[in-house]
Design an enzyme around this catalytic site. Sequence first.
Site, PDB file in Angstrom:
ATOM      1  N   ASP A 206     -16.044  24.735  -9.787  1.00 56.74           N
ATOM      2  CA  ASP A 206     -16.002  23.674 -10.785  1.00 56.74           C
ATOM      3  C   ASP A 206     -14.719  23.816 -11.594  1.00 56.74           C
ATOM      4  O   ASP A 206     -14.316  24.920 -11.940  1.00 56.74           O
ATOM      5  CB  ASP A 206     -17.216  23.764 -11.699  1.00 56.74           C
ATOM      6  CG  ASP A 206     -18.509  23.529 -10.930  1.00 56.74           C
ATOM      7  OD1 ASP A 206     -18.768  22.377 -10.583  1.00 56.74           O
ATOM      8  OD2 ASP A 206     -19.234  24.506 -10.676  1.00 56.74           O
ATOM      9  N   THR A 207     -14.120  22.670 -11.927  1.00 53.51           N
ATOM     10  CA  THR A 207     -12.763  22.659 -12.466  1.00 53.51           C
ATOM     11  C   THR A 207     -12.588  21.422 -13.335  1.00 53.51           C
ATOM     12  O   THR A 207     -13.282  20.430 -13.146  1.00 53.51           O
ATOM     13  CB  THR A 207     -11.736  22.604 -11.300  1.00 53.51           C
ATOM     14  OG1 THR A 207     -11.930  23.729 -10.449  1.00 53.51           O
ATOM     15  CG2 THR A 207     -10.309  22.604 -11.790  1.00 53.51           C
TER      16      THR A 207
END
Length: 528
Positions: free
Chosen positions: A348-349
């Site tokens: 996740d970013t």
Amino acid sequence: MRDFQRPGRSPVIAGNGMAATSHPLATAAAIDVLKSGGNAVDAAVAASAVLTVVEPHMTGIGGDCFVILVEPDGSVHGLNGSGRAPAGASAEAYRARGLTEIPEFGALSITVPGAIKAWETLLARFGTRGFDALFADAIRYAEEGYPVHARVAWDWARQVDALSADEGGSMHYLVDGRSPAAGARHHQPALGATLRAIAAKGSRAFYEGPIAAEMAAVVQAKGGYLAEEDLAAVAADWVTPISTHYRGHDVLEIPPNGQGITALIMLNLMRELGVEHLPPDSAERYHLEIEAGRIAYSVLHREVSDPATMKVAVETVLADGFTRDLARQFDPARRNPAVAFPKNPASDTVYLSVVDRDRRAVSFINSTYDAFGSRVVTPVAGIALQNRGACFNLVEGHPNEIGPLKRPLHTIIPAMAMKDGRAFASFGVMGGDFQPMGHAHVFSNLVDHGMDPQAAIDHPRLFWGEDGVLDAEAGISPVVRDGMLARGHHLRDAARPHGGGQMIVIDEANGFLVGGSDPRKDGCAMGW
């Protein structure tokens, strides 16, 4: 032009400046900075600080950061803000524990967080404001609370068990043992206090003193190697972006240890194989992109690492001869079963882009890797520490084998496209391994198929899961699905969308900025 009878978004068009982030509150913070006279660098840091609070599962000050910056005169700068493995993290130490791979979560997956040092390094050279001014919104949201947005709540709910297993995770990111619902107000006072300390004293407040001591003590108590000396030695490095030429544009990526080189290999293959001649919503186009991706990713996982240990030169894998050799693995009629590669964990970013009135363009990405990183959160400072060490391997002699003070193969990648010596498009696509595929797909949408930035981002995505089966977003048509099946691919409905993304195009001819943001998240583009 989109069909206005169908739900969707038009691109944002503005003249004085634009920000596109994965969250409306972060975009608003960036626009406020631009309106008050700050530049794109200032605005990007302010937005990223807000995102560490309002998207805590996607990013944080316990993670890493990369930036590509193009100045108004066309000068290009890259910043590698990825932290290194602790000095005590040798491959032999992991093998002595009976491990054959790096754990995906927990203390043994933790590397030094590089983001705060990267933000400070970027501002010192190109910014006009300090942390004290740029952290104001983030601190206010952490201390006074913020409304949890829909996509954030949807993701957060899937992490309750992992957060419950950690003292700090349960304390700071659960409320009565539950994740906050969409529309609920969530407070993170410990993180707010940490941000206040950094705003007052700079990165030294994070990498030295009580905050650093707590990070090291928490990790070591759980069996990890992070030490105060590792934190005190952190550095962010200025690097020269690597590039390839595609349809009249120079596409820029951060060099290894990032995986941006994979996007460039893909674009080289797509150019060599003539993807621009294929209809954008055809099985032929998706088959070519998926196969080009599989070929490019096989090079990534075989060759890319910390540049100090890479055994092949970047110039070699981006050369025309290398591209032609790779292209021989492509069969337009069938999936090539001989192409295989290992799979990294999902991640996740957050990615954001800002362009100011002087046409200074900033492509900026920040991440703790998986949701809430390692799932180790410091109880006092409220910092979720990244699990970027999971990107290393324990294959003896491999370029990406874990080692002391080594940077891992890194998934997060900002991108920039240049035209005639000036910034043309600042863009990025989130989603772990998907990112190079996302870069190639959305940029092809833009320049091969004439889509505007919003349409290029909205366009349906197809990507493989850990078992090699293609996860098809709902927008992938039955015709494409049937065509892919006929070519030997296996498909299923995607359980979640592939990443998110933002893009800002500089329209020199009309003097405007044109932006798009991804509805797969709570994305928001705004201009003034």
